[in-house]
Write a protein that holds these residues in place. Structure first.
Motif, short mmCIF file in Angstrom:
data_model
loop_
_atom_site.label_atom_id
_atom_site.label_comp_id
_atom_site.label_asym_id
_atom_site.label_seq_id
_atom_site.Cartn_x
_atom_site.Cartn_y
_atom_site.Cartn_z
N LYS A 574 0.84 -1.20 0.00
CA LYS A 574 0.00 0.00 0.00
C LYS A 574 0.88 1.24 0.00
N VAL A 575 1.36 1.60 -1.19
CA VAL A 575 2.30 2.71 -1.32
C VAL A 575 1.64 4.04 -0.96
N SER A 576 0.41 4.25 -1.42
CA SER A 576 -0.27 5.52 -1.19
C SER A 576 -0.48 5.78 0.29
N GLU A 577 -0.98 4.76 1.05
CA GLU A 577 -1.23 4.94 2.47
C GLU A 577 0.07 5.18 3.24
N GLY A 578 1.11 4.43 2.88
CA GLY A 578 2.40 4.62 3.54
C GLY A 578 2.98 5.99 3.28
N SER A 579 2.86 6.45 2.05
CA SER A 579 3.37 7.78 1.69
C SER A 579 2.62 8.88 2.42
N GLN A 580 1.30 8.72 2.55
CA GLN A 580 0.52 9.72 3.26
C GLN A 580 0.91 9.78 4.74
#
Length: 816
Positions: A574-580
């Motif tokens: 989950k790249v998006s959640e981790g980046s956020q």
């Protein structure tokens, strides 16, 4: 301390059966049938002159002459007895007071209200409950306890019981008193605080206010100092707030109790905050408060502030006080100013055991064990006997500086010098052995300690647990856990967190979860431990669920929590959640991303194949990347077969640590693949002459016995390995730039350990292995196939990952 707002209060008494009861003085107190006249008007002039002479001699400091006059009196009335008893009481000679009181009653003279309070006070200080009870009985029979004017007598009886430790009788006296003053309430509250009945003391505080008696500074100080000494400093601070709200200004006793309490509980920051508040309130600190503040500086290593306090101690003339001197020696020593510590030590006029211990500890901590030992030998010649702390300090100094042999020698001989080893003595050896990597020795010391019936404490447990936080020691973790219950040790936060960590690293996630669920006072460290445990075991979903539960319970995450959360998102893809999470952590939690968070982001991007974004993140980060960041990038490049970026990561790692043999092998492989060279030392291939930690090795445990294997060992497993290789179809398609080829170094150690486990434990389903270097791809595939073919659970812990092989799959999902 609790009695300064009331007349001196002796301890209360209770009826003691017969009036002719014989107390421990060996003489009976029997009330005469008739009372002799005590009126001054009916006394003979000779008696008056003798009584005045007793008073004159006493006031002039000639107690012997006063006693001579008293003993020479033919007829002694109440005033004469009062003068002589008062002379002894003023000087704190309570044994003489009680002896005279017994003689007085035997001669037929009974004390009046004033004198009986003095005698009760002597009973309190002499801890003579038996005589105190008789005096209580006498006071009741003579009518000294039932009227308003009898409050001083009632208070004296009450205090006598309190100081003799009989709070039940004290409460009975308290309840029967017709009138109570502030001293009465103070004494009863002090009694409950002294017996650690805090809630009852608080109820009395509320009750006294309801009855119209406002607490004074002594009342508040009694409660605050008691809670501070017990370690319940949050309640003590709450009481301080109530004290100020009621209009009572805290005095130096109030603040000193809090400062010393915070220091004792190793909360130096809060101790210094209290000290500063005291100074801002205009309260002049005393020697005790200055010494406590200096001790806080010592624990926090605040040299500059410690020097300021040193200057203040000089101004108020308390620097030569042994208490302040000891604190200064400790502060300068812990801050590395050993010369200043020695100068202060020499200036202390009357050094006590704490002075010597502080200076010895200072030298030992600075690495000057020779000078520490010289003081250790010299102190007894100066009339100061070494205690167990002195011996422990020397043992700790030697073991901390690597001289284990000398440390064990002192440990062995200390009892021959009349000093009995305590639990701390054993703890030092255990903690030192663990710190120096001698885990088996630490376990032997722990077992010997228990065999000698030395009760371990929570420091023992915290010292020994890290030695077993590995896969081949799971049964030892359970043994330590059982020991905690056996000795009724409190499962406090530190022990619970250490157990969660140890169970997790020993491969027992279920037990780690059980300890966490049973832990009643979970803090952010507890949550971090269980979240990291699930990540270690390849369970990112559960880790994120725990993170949500943590926030629901009102526990704020710290930098470790957020790094783990980003890592969990990476494991789930989950790249998006981790980046956020990474981008919003400053706004959401007021936490600035550090190297751990950047490494987690590189891992998250790398796992999803976004190598360019990962490199740009490294290139733009405001911090200098460390080896953890570059290793995460290297792992991503290798797993995605990008030789160019792997080469780039290798260059950076070689700059950070050119002596790492793993970097040497990596450089050699990349040179072959890219035709480029990296300026690092030439690779050493042979194991001969290399240190143990430079040779790839692993250990496994079978039937509670530990076996160690190194690459290329000839252990008679050739037939087993040949059979395995013929049965298993191993094909490697991934780039492995860190692998030492078996053609060069021989069969890899983890293969030998797996083969040995299959051969020697056919009825055990689990094979547990610890490896000191990263597992190669070939051995990883080998372990997966063995787990499927032979239906085994194989756990291999390397520096990068905990691999759990089952049914042909690994918990790392082939990314490590």
């Amino acid at each position: 301390m609790a009695l300064s707002q009331a007349p001196p209060l002796p301890l209360p008494l209770q009826e003691k059966g017969s009036a002719a009861h014989v107390p421990r003085h060996g003489r009976s107190i029997r009330e005469p049938r008739t009372h002799p006249p005590s009126s001054f008007a009916r006394r003979e002039p000779r008696f008056v002159a003798d009584t005045k002479l007793i008073t004159v001699h006493s006031c002039g400091g000639r107690l012997g002459d006063a006693r001579t006059v008293f003993d020479g009196m033919r007829h002694r009335d109440l005033l004469a007895w009062s003068a002589m008893i008062g002379a002894y009481a003023i000087r704190g000679m309570y044994g003489e007071v009680l002896a005279l009181a017994v003689s007085m009653v035997v001669e037929g003279v009974l004390p009046d209200r004033f004198l009986i309070t003095r005698i009760l006070q002597a009973c309190a200080y002499a801890d003579d409950l038996e005589l105190g009870r008789l005096l209580h009985s006498m006071a009741v029979r003579r009518g000294f306890m039932g009227r308003v004017k009898d409050v001083p007598v009632g208070n004296s009886v009450l205090v006598m019981y309190v100081k003799c430790g009989n709070v039940v009788c004290a409460r009975k006296v308290f309840e029967k008193m017709v009138c109570r003053d502030l001293g009465t309430w103070n004494s009863m509250i002090f009694g409950y605080c002294r017996s650690a009945e805090w809630e009852e003391a608080r109820r009395l505080l509320d009750a006294m206010r309801q009855e119209g008696t406002e607490p004074g500074v002594v009342t508040w100080n009694t409660l605050i100092s008691s809670y501070a000494r017990s370690g319940d400093l949050d309640v003590a601070m709450e009481l301080l707030g109530q004290m100020e709200e009621s209009g009572v200004a805290p005095d130096v006793v109030t603040w000193t109790s809090l400062v010393s309490g915070f220091v004792h509980m190793d909360r130096g920051d809060e101790a210094l905050q209290c000290f500063i508040r005291m100074c801002l309130a205009g309260v002049e600190p005393n020697g005790m408060s200055i010494a406590s503040a200096i001790s806080a500086c010592a624990s926090l290593k605040l040299l500059n502030l410690g020097r300021e306090l040193h200057s203040h101690a000089i101004k108020v003339c308390s620097v030569n006080n042994v208490l302040s001197g000891n604190s200064l020696v400790d502060m300068y020593a812990k801050c590395g100013e050993i010369v200043a510590a020695w100068r202060i030590f020499n200036e202390i006029p009357e050094k006590d055991i704490f002075s010597w211990n502080s200076m010895i500890a200072g030298y030992a901590q600075a690495g000057y064990c020779g000078k520490a030992y010289n003081l250790f030998c010299k102190m007894e010649n100066c009339g100061v006997r070494r205690n167990v702390i002195t011996w422990n300090t020397m043992i700790s100094g030697y073991i901390r500086n690597g001289d284990d042999e000398r440390a064990f020698e002192l440990f062995q001989i200390m009892e021959s010098y009349g000093v009995k080893r305590d639990t701390a003595s054993w703890n030092i050896l255990i903690a030192g052995s663990v710190h120096n990597g001698y885990y088996d020795r630490a376990l032997r010391i722990f077992q010997q300690m228990r065999s000698l019936l030395v009760r371990p404490d929570y420091i023992t447990i915290l010292s020994i647990i890290p030695a077993f936080a590995n896969l081949v020691a799971s049964w030892k973790v359970r043994e330590i856990h059982a020991c905690i219950f056996h000795h009724n040790l409190e499962m406090d936060g530190k022990i619970a967190n250490a157990l969660i960590n140890a169970y997790s690293k020993s491969g027992d996630l279920a037990s780690a979860c059980t300890v966490f669920d049973m832990h009643s006072s979970r803090n952010v460290i507890s949550w971090n431990c269980i979240i990291l445990a699930h990540l270690l075991h390849g369970s990112p979903n559960e880790a994120l669920d725990l993170f949500c539960q943590m926030k629901q319970e009102g526990v704020l995450p710290d930098h470790t929590t957020l790094a783990a959360v980003i890592k969990a998102y990476g494991l789930m893809g989950k790249v998006s959640e981790g980046s956020q999470t990474f981008l919003n952590m400053t706004n959401d939690y007021n936490i600035t991303p550090d190297l751990d968070h950047h490494a987690a982001m590189v891992d998250l991007l790398g796992r999803s194949g976004r190598l360019k974004e990962a490199y740009e993140l490294i290139d733009e980060m405001p911090l200098i990347p460390n080896s953890t960041v570059w290793e995460a990038f290297l792992t991503a490049a290798v797993n995605h077969g990008n030789v160019r970026l792997a080469h780039l990561a290798a260059v950076e790692l070689s700059v950070i640590d050119p002596g790492d043999p793993r970097v040497q092998r990596l450089a050699s492989t990349l040179q072959d693949l890219t035709g480029k060279s990296i300026d690092v030392p030439k690779v050493m291939v042979s194991n001969k002459g290399r240190k143990l930690d430079e040779v790839e090795s692993c250990s496994t445990e079978i039937r509670n016995k530990l076996y160690v294997f190194s690459n290329g060992d000839n252990v008679g497993l050739e037939h087993t390995l040949a059979e395995l290789n013929s049965v298993l179809d191993i094909s490697i398609g991934i780039l492995d730039v860190e692998e030492e080829k078996e053609e060069v170094v021989g069969v890899h150690c983890e293969k030998l350990a797996i083969a040995f486990g299959l051969t020697n434990s056919p009825h055990f389903k689990n094979i547990r292995i610890i490896k000191n270097a990263r597992m190669c791809n070939h051995c990883h595939t080998f372990a997966k196939l063995v787990s499927k073919k032979y239906e085994r659970h194989i756990l291999i812990k390397d520096p990068k990952c905990l691999h759990k092989f089952e049914d042909g799959k690994c918990s790392c999902e082939d990314y490590w």
